[in-house]
Design a protein around this motif. Sequence first.
Motif, PDB file in Angstrom:
ATOM      1  N   ILE A   1       2.970  10.750   2.200  1.00  0.00           N
ATOM      2  CA  ILE A   1       2.732   9.307   2.136  1.00  0.00           C
ATOM      3  C   ILE A   1       2.263   8.796   3.503  1.00  0.00           C
ATOM      4  O   ILE A   1       1.289   8.034   3.606  1.00  0.00           O
ATOM      5  N   ALA A   2       2.926   9.272   4.565  1.00  0.00           N
ATOM      6  CA  ALA A   2       2.509   8.877   5.923  1.00  0.00           C
ATOM      7  C   ALA A   2       1.061   9.306   6.166  1.00  0.00           C
ATOM      8  O   ALA A   2       0.255   8.543   6.731  1.00  0.00           O
ATOM      9  N   GLY A   3       0.722  10.523   5.737  1.00  0.00           N
ATOM     10  CA  GLY A   3      -0.642  11.047   5.936  1.00  0.00           C
ATOM     11  C   GLY A   3      -1.671  10.185   5.223  1.00  0.00           C
ATOM     12  O   GLY A   3      -2.747   9.885   5.779  1.00  0.00           O
ATOM     13  N   LEU A   4      -1.353   9.766   4.012  1.00  0.00           N
ATOM     14  CA  LEU A   4      -2.285   8.910   3.265  1.00  0.00           C
ATOM     15  C   LEU A   4      -2.519   7.601   4.009  1.00  0.00           C
ATOM     16  O   LEU A   4      -3.664   7.152   4.169  1.00  0.00           O
ATOM     17  N   VAL A   5      -1.418   7.002   4.500  1.00  0.00           N
ATOM     18  CA  VAL A   5      -1.554   5.723   5.218  1.00  0.00           C
ATOM     19  C   VAL A   5      -2.389   5.920   6.480  1.00  0.00           C
ATOM     20  O   VAL A   5      -3.307   5.146   6.770  1.00  0.00           O
ATOM     21  N   GLU A   6      -2.075   7.006   7.206  1.00  0.00           N
ATOM     22  CA  GLU A   6      -2.811   7.244   8.461  1.00  0.00           C
ATOM     23  C   GLU A   6      -4.307   7.430   8.218  1.00  0.00           C
ATOM     24  O   GLU A   6      -5.135   7.100   9.059  1.00  0.00           O
ATOM     25  N   LYS A   7      -4.657   7.970   7.046  1.00  0.00           N
ATOM     26  CA  LYS A   7      -6.085   8.189   6.734  1.00  0.00           C
ATOM     27  C   LYS A   7      -6.718   6.971   6.069  1.00  0.00           C
ATOM     28  O   LYS A   7      -7.827   7.028   5.534  1.00  0.00           O
ATOM     29  N   GLY A   8      -5.976   5.871   6.026  1.00  0.00           N
ATOM     30  CA  GLY A   8      -6.568   4.619   5.530  1.00  0.00           C
ATOM     31  C   GLY A   8      -6.403   4.348   4.045  1.00  0.00           C
ATOM     32  O   GLY A   8      -7.005   3.411   3.521  1.00  0.00           O
ATOM     33  N   PHE A   9      -5.588   5.185   3.360  1.00  0.00           N
ATOM     34  CA  PHE A   9      -5.369   4.941   1.925  1.00  0.00           C
ATOM     35  C   PHE A   9      -4.186   4.006   1.713  1.00  0.00           C
ATOM     36  O   PHE A   9      -3.377   3.773   2.622  1.00  0.00           O
ATOM     37  N   VAL A  10      -4.079   3.516   0.499  1.00  0.00           N
ATOM     38  CA  VAL A  10      -2.918   2.705   0.109  1.00  0.00           C
ATOM     39  C   VAL A  10      -2.154   3.478  -0.981  1.00  0.00           C
ATOM     40  O   VAL A  10      -2.584   3.518  -2.141  1.00  0.00           O
ATOM     41  N   PRO A  11      -1.029   4.129  -0.597  1.00  0.00           N
ATOM     42  CA  PRO A  11      -0.242   4.823  -1.618  1.00  0.00           C
ATOM     43  C   PRO A  11       0.355   3.814  -2.603  1.00  0.00           C
ATOM     44  O   PRO A  11       0.782   2.737  -2.190  1.00  0.00           O
ATOM     45  N   VAL A  12       0.356   4.180  -3.866  1.00  0.00           N
ATOM     46  CA  VAL A  12       0.928   3.290  -4.894  1.00  0.00           C
ATOM     47  C   VAL A  12       2.037   4.042  -5.630  1.00  0.00           C
ATOM     48  O   VAL A  12       1.773   4.969  -6.400  1.00  0.00           O
ATOM     49  N   LEU A  13       3.286   3.654  -5.324  1.00  0.00           N
ATOM     50  CA  LEU A  13       4.445   4.279  -5.971  1.00  0.00           C
ATOM     51  C   LEU A  13       4.971   3.326  -7.040  1.00  0.00           C
ATOM     52  O   LEU A  13       4.519   2.185  -7.128  1.00  0.00           O
TER      53      LEU A  13
END
Length: 285
Positions: free
Chosen positions: A138-150
């Motif tokens: 999840i941290a990796g997704l945020v760092e790469k500019g994505f928005v995780p949706v849980l």
Amino acid sequence: MNNTNTFIDLIIKFGGSAITDKNTFETIKKEELLIAANCIRSCREAGLSCIVVHGAGSFGHHQAKRYQVNDGFVTATTKDELDFKRQGFCLTRQSVTKLNQLVVNCLIDVGVPAVACSPGSSWEVDKKLPVRWPDEIIAGLVEKGFVPVLHGDCCVDKTLGCCILSGDTIIKSLCNAFTTRRVVFLADVAGIYNRPPDQPGAQLLKSILVNSDGLIQESVCTSQSCNDVTGGIQLKLKTAIDIVVQSKGRCPVFVTSIKSPDMNEVCLGKDSINHWNATSITMHS
Ligand SMILES: Nc1ncnc2c1ncn2[C@@H]1O[C@H](COP(=O)(O)OP(=O)(O)OP(=O)(O)O)[C@@H](O)[C@H]1O
Ligand SMILES: C=C(C)CCOP(=O)(O)O
């Protein structure tokens, strides 16, 4: 689990009450979902890193209630009862992931790089509490500019066999792992009231101050939809208080209506708290 080098500007819950009609089976509130999705787009345009968590509303709660998924396997003693419970688990999951598809599609349609991160297949839970989950992904997704949706989901539970993991509990775990700047809960009401908002004399509490021991001065009476299996607004308030206490007051929490004209400002943290039609839950200084 602590990944405090990861900074999240905004963790936001699209409440099940806000984006679905909780009383009508699998019914989405399209207009409200679009408003919430556009709000995330504005936050990203302002440079904020965001994680979205959504509730289940009328997708999931109905099945979870009918099959008593939140009681786990321990209440099923015969093979037929176990089969029934497993079926309920599968149907609940199908329903919440159906809603997740709708939410993620709506976010992508307005230009948000949203990625579904379903907890049911990746979070380890024991006695209804998360014990291990893919924080680095999840941290990796945020760092790469994505928005995780849980989203709130059904999970395998080490002790109980299975359980329901609320989006509220997920948010608390996220805040525990990441350095989070603010949490916003979008609901179908303006915020937390001193008593259920449909009761005469109910007043919006604009500010709830939390002591370091987790006690609040305001008295809050709550009610819960008969289709809700995860504790309703009571769990939300408890989650908000826990987040404020565990962050030592560094992470304020807000509850506001998905239809509030102040929603964008609440999320962006722009204007003064006092002007918003919302509830702020912060540490007593
Ligand atoms: N004291 C109270 N203050 C605010 N809302 C309350 C109160 N008591 C009961 N409610 C009800 O709580 C509801 C919102 O809580 P709910 O648990 O449904 O939120 P949600 O997070 O949107 O749902 P979900 O769990 O499906 O994601 C409102 O519809 C409101 O009527
Ligand atoms: C009912 C299920 C499967 C999830 C509940 O999540 P919540 O609506 O966030 O409490």
